[in-house]
Design a protein around this motif. Structure first.
Motif, PDB file in Angstrom:
ATOM      1  N   PRO B 260      -0.681  47.264  -4.037  1.00 47.54           N
ATOM      2  CA  PRO B 260      -0.117  47.616  -2.729  1.00 47.54           C
ATOM      3  C   PRO B 260       0.775  46.512  -2.161  1.00 47.54           C
ATOM      4  CG  PRO B 260      -2.486  47.240  -2.580  1.00 47.54           C
ATOM      5  CD  PRO B 260      -2.145  47.230  -4.018  1.00 47.54           C
ATOM      6  N   GLY B 261       0.513  45.259  -2.532  1.00 54.74           N
ATOM      7  CA  GLY B 261       1.307  44.155  -1.981  1.00 54.74           C
ATOM      8  C   GLY B 261       2.764  44.211  -2.397  1.00 54.74           C
ATOM      9  N   ALA B 262       3.023  44.817  -3.560  1.00 56.18           N
ATOM     10  CA  ALA B 262       4.393  44.826  -4.061  1.00 56.18           C
ATOM     11  C   ALA B 262       5.234  45.905  -3.381  1.00 56.18           C
ATOM     12  CB  ALA B 262       4.407  45.019  -5.574  1.00 56.18           C
ATOM     13  N   GLY B 263       4.593  46.946  -2.848  1.00 57.69           N
ATOM     14  CA  GLY B 263       5.324  47.991  -2.140  1.00 57.69           C
ATOM     15  C   GLY B 263       6.379  48.638  -3.007  1.00 57.69           C
ATOM     16  N   ALA B 264       7.551  48.816  -2.408  1.00 60.63           N
ATOM     17  CA  ALA B 264       8.630  49.489  -3.117  1.00 60.63           C
ATOM     18  C   ALA B 264       9.322  48.552  -4.103  1.00 60.63           C
ATOM     19  CB  ALA B 264       9.636  50.046  -2.123  1.00 60.63           C
ATOM     20  N   PHE B 265       8.883  47.287  -4.112  1.00 64.16           N
ATOM     21  CA  PHE B 265       9.542  46.298  -4.968  1.00 64.16           C
ATOM     22  C   PHE B 265       9.558  46.751  -6.424  1.00 64.16           C
ATOM     23  CE2 PHE B 265       9.674  42.413  -7.462  1.00 64.16           C
ATOM     24  CZ  PHE B 265      10.724  41.757  -6.868  1.00 64.16           C
TER      25      PHE B 265
END
Lengths: 329, 287
Positions: B260-265
């Protein structure tokens, strides 16, 4: 692209001429007069000047080389964060900050250019879009470094050249941005009038033919893209130093789209198009968006359609057409 | 394991939506090299009109979908005729600018009429249930989405591979000039596929309200996803688009669930890598 559309869209194809004329003096006097007359709106003036520099940097890629970039804000944002972070962490010297901003953006531009050179038009568009979004999301997630959505504050600038304090009215910031933009303009005009600049225009007109003439297309594109990125980085650096805050929107897709719109509105590939487009766009936005941002979107959308359908060369393109018509009745 | 399968299932349903919305663009982009950044606007307005039909007029979503398909196909045909045809053979830059303009106007109109808030659509009761199969909880709505993609892919496949229109379309995608020389009305084929694509996008938008959300920023928010499906899938390739859309959906959902920390990355990184590895898309039509 059909021949007719190409002829209508292409900027003047005469030999480049970078001699200083009355028009240049007149156009560069305008921001100085504005400084004296609208001394209470210098913040807006500074934003116009910075937007113009940013649009000028895109013009190298789009107007002169013919590469469509949907992610030019990546370099603006890198410059802004570089200058902002330096000052945030205690190095508030403006000029070296600007040099660092340009350097970081140039390195990123250099790296990206190899990806861009590979693709055709659609690929270039997607790659630049992708790199822009990637950096935006990275800055969003790297909260510890950039402050994420909260923005990067606590930017303390030292005196410019050890003499001029960044005052609250923004006089120093305005003149500083103006002088830097003027210097960048002279550099860009010199470069684009050189044989190197001519070869860029030749690539725009017919990329397939250039290798046969001995022009290393890939290397030229890399050089143009790197130069454009460095200038965009300087624009971003100016923005960070004079606004003394860096928000996430410096990297946003909206910024990439807006600068494209400014340039096309003024006239891409025409040097002053960036300045006229940025000026008109920013002033119109200041006036119209204050009333209602929704109407502003409607305006800008309609304006884009009109420019594409009726005035491919933007405002300067229209002026050229009218002048050409007067000469040959 | 069960959690993973359920996430995977969500990803496939999400990818199905991306496919339904983008497939029309795949054809028009492959056919005319027409870059349409405003394609998502059809999906967005499809969602809003479905909201009006279902929540206000009280129609069932199942009735609203065919209405949307036909209605938006007509709108797409008109728009293609009066606006897009002028730039369909010019530089990509002109198309990008014009369609960004259209996207801005669409965003403004949506804000104006429906306001900036999220809207949702009342699903038919039949779609709200959960199915329990082999100890897994399957959402009927998502099953329905996946069934839709299978049906649409099959219909499109027959349309393109077995009909006269399909033959004209394939010829025009492979070589527009030669096709025109053989008397194929390339402009009309383009107009028809544009209309069909607009209708499908509206259907996808209406179906997707539950998953994608619905607010005026929709057009710009998902622009990248739709473009990505087309560019990665290979322009003008139905099967390629389907594979690309589903992998994209799975990758995005799985990524957001487990990292979840990376998101759309992750999705943007995947985009850049895929563009580098497959500059012509996963499935390249013969050229």
């Amino acid at each position: 692209m059909t021949a007719a559309a190409g002829a209508r869209a292409a900027p003047s194809t005469g030999l480049p001429d970078d001699r200083w004329t009355r028009w240049d003096t007149a156009l560069w006097l305008a921001p100085i007069v504005a400084f004296a007359v609208f001394s209470d709106r210098l913040e807006l003036g500074r934003d116009v000047v910075i937007a113009a520099l940013f649009a000028l940097s895109l013009d190298i890629v789009l107007g002169y080389t013919g590469v469509v970039s949907l992610g030019h804000a990546a370099f603006f944002g890198l410059g802004a964060y570089t200058a902002g972070l330096l000052a945030h962490h205690g190095w508030g010297e403006p000029l070296t900050g600007l040099v660092c901003a340009a350097a970081v953006a140039a390195v990123a531009g250099y790296a990206t250019s190899f990806l861009v050179v590979r693709g055709a038009a659609l690929g270039q568009l997607m790659i630049t879009l992708g790199v822009g979004l990637l950096l935006h999301e990275a800055a969003n997630k790297a909260h510890a470094l950039t402050g994420g959505v909260d923005g990067l504050g606590d930017i303390v600038m030292w005196r410019l050249a050890g003499v001029f304090r960044f005052d609250l009215e923004g006089r120093t910031a305005y003149l500083y941005s103006l002088v830097v933009t003027f210097a960048a303009f002279l550099l860009v005009r010199r470069v684009l009038s050189s044989p190197f600049g001519l070869s860029l225009r030749a690539i725009r007109e017919g990329m397939a033919r250039m290798p046969a003439l001995g022009v290393p297309v890939g290397r030229r594109l890399v050089a143009a893209f790197t130069l454009a990125a460095a200038l965009a980085g300087i624009a971003g650096g100016l923005q960070a130093q004079s606004a003394r805050v860096v928000t996430l929107d410096v990297l946003s897709f909206e910024r990439s789209a807006t600068v494209l719109i400014m340039l096309v509105l003024g006239g891409a590939g025409r040097m002053y198009g960036a300045f006229i487009g940025a000026g008109l766009f920013m002033l119109a936005r200041d006036y119209l968006a204050r009333k209602d941002p929704v109407y502003w979107q409607l305006w800008i959308g309609g304006l884009l359609i009109v420019v594409v359908l009726l005035a491919r060369g933007g405002i300067l393109g229209l002026v050229e057409t009218l002048r050409a018509r007067r000469r040959t009745p | 394991m069960a959690a993973f399968i359920s996430v995977l299932f969500d990803g496939i349903a999400y990818g199905s939506l991306l496919f339904v919305i983008s497939v029309g663009m795949s054809v028009t982009l492959g056919l005319m090299r027409f870059v349409n950044l405003a394609h998502g606007a059809f999906a967005m307005f499809g969602g809003y009109v479905a909201y009006e039909l279902v929540n206000r007029a009280g129609l069932s979503l199942f009735v609203a979908l065919p209405v949307l398909l036909v209605g938006f196909a007509a709108v797409g045909a008109v728009l293609e005729r009066v606006l897009y045809r002028w730039v369909s053979r010019t530089r990509p830059l002109d198309q990008v600018l014009l369609t960004i303009g259209v996207a801005f106007i669409a965003t403004a109109i949506a804000t104006w009429i429906w306001g900036p808030d999220q809207h949702s659509i009342a699903l038919p009761a039949a779609l709200k249930r959960q199915l329990h199969v082999f100890g897994l909880d399957l959402n009927v709505y998502r099953l329905f989405l996946i069934a839709m993609i299978v049906a649409i892919t099959a219909v499109l496949h027959v349309l393109i591979e077995r009909t006269r229109f399909g033959a004209q379309l394939r010829a025009a995608v492979d070589h527009p000039e030669a096709a025109a020389g053989l008397g194929i009305p390339v402009d009309r084929v383009f107009g028809l596929s544009f209309a069909l694509g607009s209708g499908l996008a509206a259907v996808g938008g209406a179906l997707g309200v539950e998953v994608l959300g619905l607010d005026p920023s929709f057009t710009f928010k998902y622009m990248v996803y739709f473009l990505l499906v087309v560019v990665v899938g290979g322009q003008g390739s139905i099967v390629g688009s389907a594979i690309a859309a589903i992998s994209l959906g799975v990758f995005d959902v799985v990524g957001k669930y487990y990292v979840p920390g990376a998101g759309a990355f992750l999705i943007y990184a995947l985009m850049v890598i895929l563009l580098l590895v497959f500059p012509h898309g996963l499935i390249r039509r013969g050229r």
